[in-house]
Motif scaffolding. Structure first.
Motif, PDB file in Angstrom:
ATOM      1  N   LEU A  22      -3.282   8.702   3.090  1.00  0.00           N
ATOM      2  CA  LEU A  22      -3.432   9.836   2.169  1.00  0.00           C
ATOM      3  C   LEU A  22      -2.521  10.998   2.565  1.00  0.00           C
ATOM      4  O   LEU A  22      -2.256  11.228   3.749  1.00  0.00           O
ATOM      5  N   ARG A  25     -15.700   4.720  -3.735  1.00  0.00           N
ATOM      6  CA  ARG A  25     -16.291   5.350  -2.539  1.00  0.00           C
ATOM      7  C   ARG A  25     -16.884   6.717  -2.866  1.00  0.00           C
ATOM      8  O   ARG A  25     -17.969   7.076  -2.398  1.00  0.00           O
ATOM      9  N   LEU A  82     -10.878   4.640  -4.072  1.00  0.00           N
ATOM     10  CA  LEU A  82     -11.275   6.044  -3.866  1.00  0.00           C
ATOM     11  C   LEU A  82     -12.429   6.423  -4.802  1.00  0.00           C
ATOM     12  O   LEU A  82     -13.426   7.028  -4.378  1.00  0.00           O
ATOM     13  N   TYR A 107     -13.830   8.978   4.601  1.00  0.00           N
ATOM     14  CA  TYR A 107     -12.441   9.296   4.975  1.00  0.00           C
ATOM     15  C   TYR A 107     -12.433  10.171   6.227  1.00  0.00           C
ATOM     16  O   TYR A 107     -13.173  11.148   6.318  1.00  0.00           O
ATOM     17  N   GLN A 108     -11.594   9.747   7.180  1.00  0.00           N
ATOM     18  CA  GLN A 108     -11.488  10.484   8.445  1.00  0.00           C
ATOM     19  C   GLN A 108     -10.462  11.597   8.264  1.00  0.00           C
ATOM     20  O   GLN A 108      -9.260  11.337   8.305  1.00  0.00           O
ATOM     21  N   LEU A 109     -10.922  12.811   8.072  1.00  0.00           N
ATOM     22  CA  LEU A 109      -9.988  13.921   7.886  1.00  0.00           C
ATOM     23  C   LEU A 109      -9.908  14.722   9.171  1.00  0.00           C
ATOM     24  O   LEU A 109     -10.932  15.027   9.781  1.00  0.00           O
ATOM     25  N   GLN A 145      -5.777   1.328  -5.085  1.00  0.00           N
ATOM     26  CA  GLN A 145      -6.129   2.420  -4.168  1.00  0.00           C
ATOM     27  C   GLN A 145      -7.006   3.460  -4.867  1.00  0.00           C
ATOM     28  O   GLN A 145      -7.947   3.993  -4.292  1.00  0.00           O
ATOM     29  N   ASN A 158      -3.577   7.515   8.878  1.00  0.00           N
ATOM     30  CA  ASN A 158      -4.489   6.369   9.066  1.00  0.00           C
ATOM     31  C   ASN A 158      -5.291   6.039   7.807  1.00  0.00           C
ATOM     32  O   ASN A 158      -5.806   4.939   7.669  1.00  0.00           O
ATOM     33  N   GLU A 159      -5.374   6.987   6.877  1.00  0.00           N
ATOM     34  CA  GLU A 159      -6.090   6.725   5.615  1.00  0.00           C
ATOM     35  C   GLU A 159      -5.127   6.461   4.461  1.00  0.00           C
ATOM     36  O   GLU A 159      -5.557   6.222   3.329  1.00  0.00           O
ATOM     37  N   ASN A 164       0.811  -1.196   0.000  1.00  0.00           N
ATOM     38  CA  ASN A 164       0.000   0.000   0.000  1.00  0.00           C
ATOM     39  C   ASN A 164       0.857   1.265   0.000  1.00  0.00           C
ATOM     40  O   ASN A 164       1.592   1.516   0.934  1.00  0.00           O
ATOM     41  N   VAL A 185      -2.523  12.345   6.260  1.00  0.00           N
ATOM     42  CA  VAL A 185      -3.572  11.657   7.013  1.00  0.00           C
ATOM     43  C   VAL A 185      -3.181  10.183   7.003  1.00  0.00           C
ATOM     44  O   VAL A 185      -3.648   9.393   6.170  1.00  0.00           O
ATOM     45  N   ARG A 190     -15.332  13.275   3.282  1.00  0.00           N
ATOM     46  CA  ARG A 190     -15.815  12.793   4.593  1.00  0.00           C
ATOM     47  C   ARG A 190     -17.046  11.908   4.413  1.00  0.00           C
ATOM     48  O   ARG A 190     -17.173  10.872   5.055  1.00  0.00           O
TER      49      ARG A 190
END
Ligand code: PRP
Length: 211
Positions: A48, A202, A199, A27-29, A195, A45-46, A2, A43, A23
């Motif tokens: 990104l 989603r 995206l 995605y947790q921004l 990836q 954990n994502e 990844n 970011v 969001r």
């Protein structure tokens, strides 16, 4: 394996709507995303990394591959003609490009002038109409140009129409509808296809929900 995906985000008008959409796509921004002067936001954990760019520069970062993905208005894509793929119409920041001017006026017969932030779009449009015009490139407050006699017409973005109204201008022709698009660097799309597909999937879910 990844890899981190780098996304070029346009600062300014589109930013908030684009962040909202990300969001909604899950995605947790972090809060610093919305209120920071930082130009690069990781970011982790994502997986990104965001770079915050001037809207007109987004396709440049993506074309050169320093950003894998970008969010850019169709107006900017038409003007810049960069070597990027357009993957998804995000259907945010809807507006349109139009020809406008002072009411009841004609273009100058001898030396018509058009002021704009979009010289390539304007040039192509008037060429298609069979009209030869001098394009005057400005960087903002385009509506000033006909009022102070710099040009006969402008080619500019109309969103609510308020700027034109408050400055006594009228629309003569509508050129093209504009929304923001998700763009990708062609090489990134080959290397990071999983990836990027994730995206796009989603985002397309939340885009179509908003239809
Ligand atoms: C854009 C555009 C118009 C205005 C249109 O300018 O160039 O001037 O917004 O929006 P409206 O139809 O809702 O009034 P922007 O505010 O980006 O600033 P600029 O004049 O510096 O280009």
């Amino acid at each position: 394996m990844n890899n981190v995906l780098t996304i070029a985000m346009p600062k300014g008008r589109i930013f908030e709507e684009a962040a909202d959409l990300l969001r909604k796509a899950g995605y947790q921004l972090p809060p610093e995303f919305d209120d920071s002067r930082k130009l690069i936001i990781e970011v982790e954990n994502e997986g990104l990394r965001f770079i915050l760019a001037k809207p007109t520069d987004v396709p440049t970062y993506v074309e050169h591959g320093v950003a894998d993905i970008g969010i850019a208005g169709k107006d900017v894509l038409l003007e810049e003609e960069r070597d990027v793929y357009e993957l998804l119409d995000l259907r945010i920041s809807a507006c349109y490009l139009a020809v406008a001017g002072l009411p009841g006026t004609k273009m100058n017969d001898v030396a018509p002038r058009v002021a704009t932030k979009y010289p390539n779009v304007a040039e192509a449009y008037f060429r298609e109409q069979g009209e030869q015009v001098e394009i005057i490139k400005l960087n903002g407050s385009i509506e000033l140009a006909p009022i102070i006699g710099l040009s006969d017409r402008i080619v500019d973005i109309v969103s609510t129409g308020r700027t034109m109204r408050e400055n006594g201008l009228v629309e003569y022709e509508r050129i093209v509808d504009v929304t923001s698009r998700l763009i990708v660097n062609p090489v990134s799309y080959r290397i990071k296809d999983n990836q990027i597909d994730d995206l796009v999937t989603r985002l397309s879910k939340v885009v179509s929900v908003e239809d």
